[in-house]
Design a protein around this motif. Structure first.
Motif, mmCIF file in Angstrom:
data_model
loop_
_atom_site.group_PDB
_atom_site.id
_atom_site.type_symbol
_atom_site.label_atom_id
_atom_site.label_comp_id
_atom_site.label_asym_id
_atom_site.label_seq_id
_atom_site.Cartn_x
_atom_site.Cartn_y
_atom_site.Cartn_z
ATOM 1 N N GLU A 43 56.311 20.458 34.956
ATOM 2 C CA GLU A 43 55.222 19.619 34.440
ATOM 3 C C GLU A 43 54.299 20.444 33.545
ATOM 4 N N ARG A 46 55.420 20.507 30.243
ATOM 5 C CA ARG A 46 55.465 19.153 29.671
ATOM 6 C C ARG A 46 56.869 18.552 29.672
ATOM 7 N N TYR A 48 58.282 16.224 31.555
ATOM 8 C CA TYR A 48 57.858 15.257 32.572
ATOM 9 C C TYR A 48 59.002 14.602 33.339
ATOM 10 N N ALA A 51 60.095 17.125 35.859
ATOM 11 C CA ALA A 51 59.061 17.293 36.885
ATOM 12 C C ALA A 51 59.095 16.138 37.884
ATOM 13 N N SER A 52 59.192 14.917 37.379
ATOM 14 C CA SER A 52 59.263 13.749 38.264
ATOM 15 C C SER A 52 60.452 13.850 39.201
ATOM 16 N N TYR A 55 59.762 16.482 41.939
ATOM 17 C CA TYR A 55 58.855 15.973 42.969
ATOM 18 C C TYR A 55 59.578 14.988 43.894
ATOM 19 N N LEU A 75 51.092 12.624 37.982
ATOM 20 C CA LEU A 75 51.917 12.662 36.769
ATOM 21 C C LEU A 75 52.132 11.256 36.229
ATOM 22 N N GLN A 79 51.022 9.288 32.654
ATOM 23 C CA GLN A 79 51.988 8.612 31.783
ATOM 24 C C GLN A 79 51.753 7.101 31.715
#
Length: 199
Positions: A43, A46, A48, A51-52, A55, A75, A79
């Protein structure tokens, strides 16, 4: 790999830390904290979607790792993925039995607000201010004020926004919020963005 990853972070070698964490979760896919930290670092870069996904893997590996839910929720708020926020908040709230993250209710409220469900938004925002929470979340006062304003309750809106400024006088957008309170209900009143986090 975990120890090497933490050393790499300490040396500000983020790409190296990511590689080490990727190796750690490849060796042990149930390593929830490694997934969580992989999410943080991707994250930060950047990336994303990655990162999602990290997680989510952390949440799957350890359904009680509350910080992973909260990080994903933040996050998704950034968005403006309101459906995702509702899904993640709904997953976090039941496992956060001690209400360590009352922001989950506030983010849920903002999602409902943006999806035009003001009744659900008001209920969630009110719950973000529940005194049973382990931590207070002052921004919930502002969120509730904006929702009441949208419902036409100008007096209630002003009261909650003013309460927020009392609780958090040094927030970055304090002057903008005060101007909004002062001009609420008049033509040309400023309409600040509904920001729920990072204040």
């Amino acid at each position: 790999e975990w120890n090497d990853a933490m050393q790499a972070v300490g040396a500000n070698d983020i790409p190296g830390a990511i590689l080490k964490l990727q190796a750690a979760v490849a060796e042990n896919p149930k390593f929830a904290l490694a997934w969580h930290n992989l999410g943080i670092l991707t994250e930060y870069g950047r990336k994303y979607p990655e990162a999602s996904a990290a997680y989510e893997k952390a949440m799957e590996a350890d359904p009680k790792l509350l910080v992973a839910y909260a990080a994903l929720n933040r996050l998704l708020v950034g968005q403006q993925d309101w459906a995702g926020v509702l899904k993640t908040s709904a997953a976090l709230i039941p496992v956060d039995k001690n209400r360590i993250f009352p922001e989950a209710y506030a983010t849920q409220a903002v999602a409902h607000y943006n999806l035009k469900d003001l009744a659900a938004a008001e209920a969630a925002a009110t719950e973000s201010l529940n005194p049973k929470a382990k931590r207070i979340f002052p921004r919930g006062e502002y969120v509730l004020g904006r929702i009441l304003e949208a419902k036409g309750d100008t007096a209630g809106a002003k009261q909650h926004m003013a309460r927020y400024l009392e609780l958090a006088p040094g927030v970055a957008d304090a002057a903008q919020i005060q101007a909004h309170i002062d001009m609420m209900g008049t033509p040309g009143a400023p309409e600040p963005e509904m920001v729920v986090l990072n204040r």
